[in-house]
Design a protein around this motif. Structure first.
Motif, PDB file in Angstrom:
ATOM      1  N   GLU A 411     -59.765   5.816   2.731  1.00 12.37           N
ATOM      2  CA  GLU A 411     -59.554   6.103   1.287  1.00 12.37           C
ATOM      3  C   GLU A 411     -58.903   5.437   0.465  1.00 12.37           C
ATOM      4  OE1 GLU A 411     -58.428  10.189   1.218  1.00 12.37           O
ATOM      5  OE2 GLU A 411     -60.224  11.211   2.036  1.00 12.37           O
ATOM      6  N   ALA A 412     -57.642   4.782   0.863  1.00 11.83           N
ATOM      7  CA  ALA A 412     -56.731   4.057   0.233  1.00 11.83           C
ATOM      8  C   ALA A 412     -57.445   2.815  -0.432  1.00 11.83           C
ATOM      9  CB  ALA A 412     -55.514   3.706   0.979  1.00 11.83           C
ATOM     10  N   ASN A 415     -60.015   3.486  -2.968  1.00  7.86           N
ATOM     11  CA  ASN A 415     -59.666   3.889  -4.341  1.00  7.86           C
ATOM     12  C   ASN A 415     -58.955   2.902  -4.882  1.00  7.86           C
ATOM     13  OD1 ASN A 415     -60.383   6.785  -4.528  1.00  7.86           O
ATOM     14  ND2 ASN A 415     -58.716   7.211  -2.930  1.00  7.86           N
ATOM     15  N   SER A 416     -58.133   1.900  -4.222  1.00  6.82           N
ATOM     16  CA  SER A 416     -57.724   0.646  -4.862  1.00  6.82           C
ATOM     17  C   SER A 416     -58.850  -0.206  -5.397  1.00  6.82           C
ATOM     18  CB  SER A 416     -56.899  -0.047  -3.573  1.00  6.82           C
ATOM     19  OG  SER A 416     -55.787   0.762  -3.245  1.00  6.82           O
ATOM     20  N   ALA A 418     -61.517   0.601  -6.597  1.00  6.28           N
ATOM     21  CA  ALA A 418     -62.074   1.455  -7.852  1.00  6.28           C
ATOM     22  C   ALA A 418     -60.972   1.155  -8.953  1.00  6.28           C
ATOM     23  CB  ALA A 418     -62.422   2.800  -7.682  1.00  6.28           C
ATOM     24  N   GLU A 419     -59.772   1.411  -8.589  1.00  7.17           N
ATOM     25  CA  GLU A 419     -58.665   0.945  -9.833  1.00  7.17           C
ATOM     26  C   GLU A 419     -58.901  -0.413 -10.137  1.00  7.17           C
ATOM     27  OE1 GLU A 419     -54.832   2.043  -8.214  1.00  7.17           O
ATOM     28  OE2 GLU A 419     -55.327   4.257  -7.803  1.00  7.17           O
ATOM     29  N   LYS A 424     -63.484   4.965 -11.328  1.00  5.93           N
ATOM     30  CA  LYS A 424     -63.207   5.954 -10.371  1.00  5.93           C
ATOM     31  C   LYS A 424     -63.968   5.875  -9.405  1.00  5.93           C
ATOM     32  CE  LYS A 424     -61.434   9.515 -13.797  1.00  5.93           C
ATOM     33  NZ  LYS A 424     -61.607  10.775 -14.073  1.00  5.93           N
ATOM     34  N   PHE A 425     -63.255   6.351  -7.896  1.00  6.65           N
ATOM     35  CA  PHE A 425     -64.289   6.246  -6.825  1.00  6.65           C
ATOM     36  C   PHE A 425     -65.615   7.070  -6.876  1.00  6.65           C
ATOM     37  CE2 PHE A 425     -65.389   8.145  -2.946  1.00  6.65           C
ATOM     38  CZ  PHE A 425     -65.877   7.044  -2.117  1.00  6.65           C
TER      39      PHE A 425
END
Length: 468
Positions: A411-412, A415-416, A418-419, A424-425
């Motif tokens: 997930e990390a 999500n990183s 996506a950022e 957004k994811f």
């Protein structure tokens, strides 16, 4: 009567195990099993013209699927014919039955005459009290001497006391002119000889009970506890039939309903325990009693069946689901899962079974782990992949090669990513689902990644990137 509860299921082998018959079998099974008693199986195969080995096999297979195990050997009613005739001849010797020489033509003439005169057409044989000296050398049937006055009371645990005037009962035939016993006699003798203490059956047999009681009384046998249960109707309130859909127990297996869910639903179909809808087999055995059976016909509701089946799938052990799904595929005449597919399915079960109401639904959700590379993309998946940020899968690959394959770390990373793309994811989930499953509707991206493993995930990303 024995202290041990003994119930029986006695189907006629003229077709599949009807869903109504399956419920009758279930009620008998639950009542016996919940009281440490015996549940017996008798095949009522006296109708030789219609009884077939294939139908018997279908009944046994349907019961096996439902998990309704029986005690002892399966009893063939036809094979007990000698014993049935023996009881009829015993009643004849005791003067409780008699030889009737009336022909079919004479009986028909009697009824026509009675009808014309507005009298009862119930046949009264002139041979009932005839002296043996007057008996001709001619074919005859053996009839029981029905009581001429008073009443017969059937004390029924479901219907209450049912009173029948004895003058409405005819002198029932026990043995035909060829010496073969009739069904009514066979049922009583078999139930007595098998030690049946409780007869739980459809209320279409209620009228038979009074006639069968004549045999119990004539033989001095204690009758069983009667419980005549209402029939099952379709959603339209009419008797369940083919127009309402599947009728046979095995049809429901082939449609992908779990046996535990079907047992739960059938138990609730005409019986209740407070407001409880969902329950386990152990709870059903503990709770089931005859007092909870209603008098009104139950209505079959597929949505309620599916709801209960979904709840049972959700709580079932993964290994047990794996086995039952293989059995479903065989029943549906579909290809079995390979060992590798079955292993993958079992690994994925935790993220599949909570929302599936049937096995086809579960297998559809499991497509991502059952499919092999290269994946075939459906239309929605192709569109999702086409809308992915450029180079997404190629850029993600090196990051995923080095991360520990744990949900939090995955997930990390995503999500990183996506950022870094200032999005957004959720915007990335569609293309990722497509790359991992070839479908737009799937379990979560992280569940699929965990189930598939690093090597398979990266290989699928590579395939999808090459096709993009």
């Amino acid at each position: 009567m024995s202290d041990t509860v003994v119930t029986r299921f006695a189907p006629s082998p003229t077709g599949f195990l009807h869903i109504g018959g399956a419920r009758t079998a279930l009620f008998n099974w639950l009542y016996a099993r919940g009281r440490g008693g015996k549940f017996l199986l008798r095949i009522e195969d006296t109708d030789r013209a219609r009884s077939t080995p294939e139908a018997t096999a279908a009944i046994l297979q349907g019961m096996a699927w439902l998990g309704l195990d029986h005690d002892g050997e399966v009893v063939s009613q036809f094979e007990q014919a000698g014993r049935h005739a023996e009881v009829a001849l015993q009643l004849l010797d005791q003067g409780k039955a008699y030889k009737c020489f009336s022909t079919q033509e004479e009986i028909a003439e009697f009824r026509e005459s009675a009808k014309a005169k507005g009298r009862s057409t119930l046949f009264r044989s002139p041979w009932r009290d005839a002296s043996p000296d007057t008996h001709p050398e001619a074919p005859y049937v053996v009839r029981i001497k029905a009581p001429l006055d008073g009443t017969t009371v059937i004390r029924d645990e479901v219907q209450g006391d049912v009173t029948i005037r004895n003058d409405q009962l005819d002198d029932m035939v026990l043995l035909r002119s060829d010496g073969t016993p009739v069904y009514m006699l066979a049922v009583v003798v078999d139930d007595h000889d098998m030690g049946v203490t409780h007869v739980i059956r459809g209320d279409d047999h209620l009228n038979n009970a009074a006639r069968q009681m004549m045999i119990y009384q004539a033989m001095g046998w204690e009758p069983p506890v009667w419980a005549h249960i209402p029939l099952i109707h379709g959603p339209d309130g009419k008797k369940l039939s083919k127009r309402h859909g599947a009728l046979g127990a095995q049809e429901y297996q082939a449609m992908g309903y779990p046996a535990s869910g079907m047992r739960n639903y059938l138990a609730r179909l005409g019986w209740s325990h407070g407001d409880d809808e969902f329950f386990t087999d152990e709870q059903a055995k503990e709770w089931f009693d005859l007092g909870g059976i209603g008098k009104s016909p139950a209505r079959f509701d597929v949505k309620k069946l599916e709801n209960l089946c979904g709840q049972h799938i959700a709580i079932e052990e993964d290994a047990a689901l794996r086995q039952e799904i293989q059995e479903y595929l065989a029943a549906a005449e579909l290809s079995p899962l390979t060992d590798a597919q079955a292993d993958g399915l079992e690994r994925a079960m935790y993220c599949l079974k909570d929302r599936a109401k049937t096995f086809p639904e579960l297998l559809e959700k499991a497509h991502f782990v059952l499919a092999s590379r290269p994946l075939e993309m459906d239309d929605k998946a192709q569109k999702a992949l086409a809308g992915a940020p450029e180079g997404m899968l190629t850029e993600l690959t090196p990051q995923l090669q080095s991360v520990s394959w744990e949900r939090d770390d995955l997930e990390a990373v995503l999500n990183s990513f996506a950022e870094a793309r200032e999005t957004k994811f959720g915007k990335l989930a569609g293309p990722l689902r497509a790359a991992l499953a070839g479908r737009a509707v799937t379990p979560s991206v992280f569940d699929m990644m965990l189930v598939l493993g690093r090597d398979e995930v990266l290989a699928r990303f590579s395939d999808a990137a090459a096709d993009a």
